[in-house]
Motif scaffolding. Structure first.
Motif, mmCIF file in Angstrom:
data_model
loop_
_atom_site.group_PDB
_atom_site.id
_atom_site.type_symbol
_atom_site.label_atom_id
_atom_site.label_comp_id
_atom_site.label_asym_id
_atom_site.label_seq_id
_atom_site.Cartn_x
_atom_site.Cartn_y
_atom_site.Cartn_z
ATOM 1 N N PHE A 1 22.248 36.872 44.180
ATOM 2 C CA PHE A 1 23.403 35.987 44.546
ATOM 3 C C PHE A 1 23.714 35.987 46.090
ATOM 4 O O PHE A 1 23.713 37.078 46.845
ATOM 5 C CB PHE A 1 24.710 36.255 43.802
ATOM 6 C CG PHE A 1 24.978 36.045 42.288
ATOM 7 C CD1 PHE A 1 25.301 35.006 41.759
ATOM 8 C CD2 PHE A 1 24.057 36.933 41.483
ATOM 9 C CE1 PHE A 1 25.223 34.843 40.569
ATOM 10 C CE2 PHE A 1 24.374 36.689 40.039
ATOM 11 C CZ PHE A 1 24.665 35.431 39.703
ATOM 12 N N TYR B 1 25.531 39.257 47.934
ATOM 13 C CA TYR B 1 26.271 39.915 47.022
ATOM 14 C C TYR B 1 25.611 40.813 46.108
ATOM 15 O O TYR B 1 25.144 40.401 44.868
ATOM 16 C CB TYR B 1 27.118 38.766 46.011
ATOM 17 C CG TYR B 1 27.601 37.956 47.095
ATOM 18 C CD1 TYR B 1 29.046 38.193 47.335
ATOM 19 C CD2 TYR B 1 27.512 36.545 47.296
ATOM 20 C CE1 TYR B 1 29.890 37.296 48.008
ATOM 21 C CE2 TYR B 1 28.210 35.770 48.024
ATOM 22 C CZ TYR B 1 29.442 36.098 48.465
ATOM 23 O OH TYR B 1 30.217 35.087 49.073
ATOM 24 N N TRP C 1 25.446 33.683 49.509
ATOM 25 C CA TRP C 1 26.353 32.728 50.396
ATOM 26 C C TRP C 1 25.259 32.234 51.562
ATOM 27 O O TRP C 1 24.860 32.932 52.270
ATOM 28 C CB TRP C 1 27.483 33.209 50.828
ATOM 29 C CG TRP C 1 28.235 32.193 51.767
ATOM 30 C CD1 TRP C 1 28.305 31.765 53.106
ATOM 31 C CD2 TRP C 1 29.362 31.125 51.040
ATOM 32 N NE1 TRP C 1 28.991 30.787 53.317
ATOM 33 C CE2 TRP C 1 29.882 30.378 52.149
ATOM 34 C CE3 TRP C 1 29.686 30.951 49.885
ATOM 35 C CZ2 TRP C 1 30.728 29.340 52.089
ATOM 36 C CZ3 TRP C 1 30.807 30.028 49.663
ATOM 37 C CH2 TRP C 1 31.255 29.375 50.953
ATOM 38 N N VAL D 1 26.675 41.869 42.484
ATOM 39 C CA VAL D 1 26.812 40.974 41.591
ATOM 40 C C VAL D 1 25.580 40.748 40.801
ATOM 41 O O VAL D 1 24.880 40.320 41.341
ATOM 42 C CB VAL D 1 27.351 39.531 42.016
ATOM 43 C CG1 VAL D 1 27.354 38.403 41.088
ATOM 44 C CG2 VAL D 1 28.858 39.650 42.763
ATOM 45 N N PHE E 1 33.407 36.993 43.778
ATOM 46 C CA PHE E 1 33.359 36.712 44.977
ATOM 47 C C PHE E 1 34.369 36.910 45.980
ATOM 48 O O PHE E 1 34.513 35.710 46.977
ATOM 49 C CB PHE E 1 32.610 35.249 45.026
ATOM 50 C CG PHE E 1 31.379 35.269 44.335
ATOM 51 C CD1 PHE E 1 30.236 35.516 44.694
ATOM 52 C CD2 PHE E 1 31.069 34.580 43.014
ATOM 53 C CE1 PHE E 1 29.024 35.798 43.989
ATOM 54 C CE2 PHE E 1 30.096 34.605 42.144
ATOM 55 C CZ PHE E 1 28.958 35.166 42.655
ATOM 56 N N ASP E 2 34.998 37.573 46.542
ATOM 57 C CA ASP E 2 35.906 37.846 47.459
ATOM 58 C C ASP E 2 36.705 36.996 47.472
ATOM 59 O O ASP E 2 37.345 36.638 48.900
ATOM 60 C CB ASP E 2 35.105 38.520 48.676
ATOM 61 C CG ASP E 2 34.227 39.713 48.063
ATOM 62 O OD1 ASP E 2 34.799 40.469 47.366
ATOM 63 O OD2 ASP E 2 33.074 39.890 48.858
ATOM 64 N N GLU F 1 36.525 33.620 47.700
ATOM 65 C CA GLU F 1 35.887 32.270 48.353
ATOM 66 C C GLU F 1 36.663 31.121 47.873
ATOM 67 O O GLU F 1 37.009 30.846 46.614
ATOM 68 C CB GLU F 1 34.371 32.344 47.931
ATOM 69 C CG GLU F 1 33.550 33.468 48.595
ATOM 70 C CD GLU F 1 33.569 33.549 50.059
ATOM 71 O OE1 GLU F 1 34.107 32.445 50.740
ATOM 72 O OE2 GLU F 1 32.853 34.224 50.738
ATOM 73 N N ILE G 1 27.597 29.371 47.200
ATOM 74 C CA ILE G 1 27.090 30.514 46.436
ATOM 75 C C ILE G 1 25.994 29.964 45.529
ATOM 76 O O ILE G 1 26.055 29.144 44.795
ATOM 77 C CB ILE G 1 28.438 30.997 45.726
ATOM 78 C CG1 ILE G 1 29.267 31.647 46.673
ATOM 79 C CG2 ILE G 1 27.794 32.165 45.044
ATOM 80 C CD1 ILE G 1 30.580 32.058 45.821
#
Length: 155
Positions: A111, A124, A113, A127, A41-42, A44, A95
């Motif tokens: 998934f 996402y 945000w 994912v 998740f980059d 987060e 998330i």
């Protein structure tokens, strides 16, 4: 066909950042096939909904939600996986994923945000979906409740 899911004691370190502070949080992190889910998740800055500093009843309630034994905290039936490390408020964003059961299969998919108003702030698409054996999934969540930072799970 199935992926392995696990929980590991994790820590978000605290810090003093000028006039602001960053709260230290202990939580159980999700691991899928040996890889921390959070790494997808980059970067987060979130902690799992399984914060080990929650009162036991609240942690048990979160475990029940993930086991699909209790209602979602979101109006759309999605489940919170990670949330704000400072306050846990869904208004800060979280998330989330759709978690469903089909016979002996638990599926995590879609998934996002999102905030408490069901506004999707980011998706996402790369994912998941993840498919777990319902028995293995249940066992991991049942065994995860006693885990604490620095614990072996056998204390």
């Amino acid at each position: 066909m199935f992926q392995n899911v696990g929980l590991i004691p994790s820590v978000r370190s605290g810090a003093v950042l000028g006039p602001a502070t960053r709260t230290r949080r202990e939580f159980l992190g999700f691991v899928i096939d040996g890889r921390p889910l959070l790494s997808l998740f980059d970067g987060e800055d979130v902690v799992s909904a399984l914060a080990t500093d929650l009162p036991p009843r609240a942690l048990s309630r979160e475990m029940d939600r993930l086991r699909l034994r209790g209602p979602s905290s979101l109006p759309n039936g999605r489940q919170v996986l990670y949330c704000c490390p400072e306050c846990g408020d869904l208004g800060c964003g979280a998330i989330t994923a759709m978690i469903t059961r089909h016979d002996e299969l638990i599926i995590w998919r879609d998934f996002r945000w999102q905030d408490s108003q069901d506004q999707v702030l980011e998706s996402y698409p790369d994912v998941g979906p993840f498919r777990f054996s319902a028995d293995q999934y249940r066992n991991v969540l049942e065994q995860g409740a006693p885990l604490r930072i620095g614990s072996t799970g056998t204390d």
